[in-house]
Structure formats: structure tokens, C-alpha cells
Design an enzyme around this catalytic site. Structure first.
Site: not given
Length: 316
Positions: A225, A293
Site C-alpha cells: 500500500d 503487515d
């Protein structure tokens, strides 16, 4: 998910704008002594959860809309999660498949059945970034859920046989808006951020039980992202070319599908995979990429001064 690992590793070997610094990567692993700080999935308390199929519906709609907040400096993922949560608490049918289809192609209106506009649903006072795309994707989700899964995301999850990898494949097959891949130097690169994060959200929300029970969560990669590459860059794990660094620090937009953008995302995935492998080989500890993550993302969102790249994309 081997396609994600294989194709992103291929990009890393040919990248000219982004490099993975192995020595800095090892320093990060050594600093934490191979122990990833435990971060609860809903550590901010912003998500809807009722331990049933409505939570699955909520998470699927959430992940269908979970992209590109940065053009509005005040908007964040929290607003999306809380807005959809409040909508469900007010009306349990707010995210039903037929209601999702009631959005018009004009971009912001909802039917009389649903009531307020999309902005009002999320309690946001001005146009949302990529607003028409968000409405289109809601319509796509509602239509395909109704056509193939009797209107319920829970049926989609039931059809995967407790395999996160199969779930990601099903989401990408039936819902084009989740097909996150790019072309890089003539080769297809698979990233699948939002499809993978749906499996991870289920796993985190249901604590690996019920709708979140998957026997192959170790196959899921991290979710490339804006935030995680910025954290890795801040820690020296990712090194950017001077031109790319200047663009990011100046808040210049980086085109979707450009070499720079694909390299940022591919190197992010590869770097975290290498961190995970190093933790296992050096400290004899098994860590899921999903856990990596969540830890890195939580570090990033708690640092508002973090400079991230800016790409207008529906994929992240």
C-alpha cells in the site's frame, strides 16, 4: 500467492528506482530480536463485529472501498471503517447486495431505500477521492454477490474450503475491481492487495475461527500500500533513487502502473518476505506475513509525518 512472490521477486532483480538494502533489513530484524510486537487486528476499535455473516458482509464492502484516501488530507481508513460500522448499527440491511446496487452511475446518490448519499453514509462532508469508482465498485460487489453467492459474502467465504489462497482466487475471479496486477517491462506482476486483505481481515476479526479459519494463512503475503513502503524507507530497508525520493518528498503524483510505482510495491512485498525468512532462519521463529503487515502498518499510521508515495489507484 506464489505468483505474487515470484513476480515481485522478478521486479526486484530488475528495479532501477527502488532497491532492497539487505544489511538494513537484517538490522531491523536484529533490533526486534525476531519477535514481532503483537498488534491486535482491531486495535483501534473501529470495526463492526457481531461474530456472524453480517461481519463478513461488512468486511467485504470495507475492503472493496479500501483505497486511496490521501488526496483528502483529513480522510483516513478509520473514517471508512467507522462510517460503515455506524451504518450497520443503524440499519442491519444497509450493506445488503440489493442495496449496494442501488447506487446510481452518477456517482454519489443512493436510492430512497438506503437514504443518505455515500458521503453522508460515511459522515464525510465533501466529495470522496475517486468517488465514482467507489460507487462503481459497490455496484459490482452487490451485483456479483447476488448473482453468484445468494447476496451474501459469507457464501463466498464458505465456498473457499477454508483456504485463504482459494478465497483470494475466487475474489479476483468474480470481482474485477480486486484484480490488482500491473505490467512491468513486458511482464505481468501480481500484487492483489485488497483480495488478500479480505482474507486477512476475516482471519483477524474471527481470530482464526469460524469464517476466519484458514489452513494456509502462511501463504498470504503483505499488502503493498502507501504506508508500509514509507515505513520501510524510513528504516532504510528500501532505498529510492534521488529522482524518486525528490518526487515523493515533494508530494508529486506517481502514475499508476509506472516503473516507479510497481517497483515500490514489489520491493515492499519482497523485503517483508525476506524479513520473515530471516526471522525464521536466524531466530527459529515462524511469523506470518499478515502479522508483519499489521505491525508495520500500525507503526506507520501512528506517525502522521511519514512521507508516502502518491498514486491515484483503486487497488490500494
Amino acid at each position: 500467492m506464489e505468483d505474487v512472490r515470484r513476480t515481485t521477486a522478478w521486479v526486484v532483480t530488475r528495479a532501477s528506482h527502488v532497491k532492497v538494502d539487505s544489511s538494513e533489513l537484517e538490522k531491523v530484524v536484529d533490533n526486534i530480536q525476531g519477535s514481532i510486537p503483537k498488534v491486535e487486528w482491531n486495535f483501534e476499535g473501529i470495526h463492526y463485529f457481531d461474530n456472524g455473516p453480517l461481519t463478513v458482509q461488512y468486511l467485504f464492502v470495507l475492503d472493496a472501498l479500501n483505497f486511496c484516501f490521501w488526496p483528502d488530507k483529513d480522510l483516513s481508513y478509520d473514517h471508512l471503517a467507522l462510517g460503515l460500522k455506524a451504518a450497520l448499527q443503524n440499519d442491519k440491511s444497509a450493506l445488503d447486495a440489493d442495496r449496494l446496487q442501488s447506487y446510481t452511475e452518477m456517482g454519489i446518490k443512493l436510492s430512497k431505500m438506503l437514504g443518505p448519499e455515500l458521503r453522508e453514509l460515511l459522515k464525510w462532508p465533501r466529495p470522496l477521492p475517486l468517488e465514482e469508482e467507489r460507487v462503481r465498485l459497490l455496484h459490482e460487489v452487490g451485483l456479483e454477490l447476488e448473482r453468484s453467492f445468494k447476496g451474501e459474502a459469507a457464501n463466498l467465504v464458505k465456498s473457499c474450503g477454508n483456504s485463504a489462497v482459494t478465497l483470494v482466487a475466487l475474489v479476483a475471479r468474480y470481482f474485477p475491481g480486486f484484480r490488482d496486477h500491473s505490467l512491468y517491462k513486458g511482464h505481468q506482476v501480481f500484487l492483489y492487495k485488497r483480495a488478500q486483505i479480505f482474507a486477512a481481515d476475516l482471519w483477524g476479526a474471527f481470530k482464526g475461527q469460524g469464517y476466519g479459519r484458514f489452513y494456509d494463512m502462511s501463504s498470504i503475503t503483505i499488502f503493498a500500500d502507501y504506508i508500509i513502503p514509507a515505513v520501510l524507507r524510513q528504516n532504510g530497508v528500501l532505498k529510492y533513487s534521488s529522482a524518486l525520493s525528490s518526487s515523493i518528498d515533494s508530494n508529486d503524483e506517481i502514475a499508476p502502473g509506472s516503473e516507479e510505482e510497481v517497483e515500490i510495491r514489489a520491493c515492499t512485498i519482497h523485503a517483508v518476505e525476506k524479513m520473515r525468512e530471516l526471522i525464521e532462519s536466524k531466530f527459529r521463529k515462524q511469523v506470518l506475513s499478515v502479522e508483519m503487515d499489521l505491525w508495520l502498518w500500525s507503526c506507520g499510521v501512528q506517525n502522521p509525518s511519514l512521507q508516502h508515495h502518491r498514486t491515484l489507484s483503486i487497488y490500494y
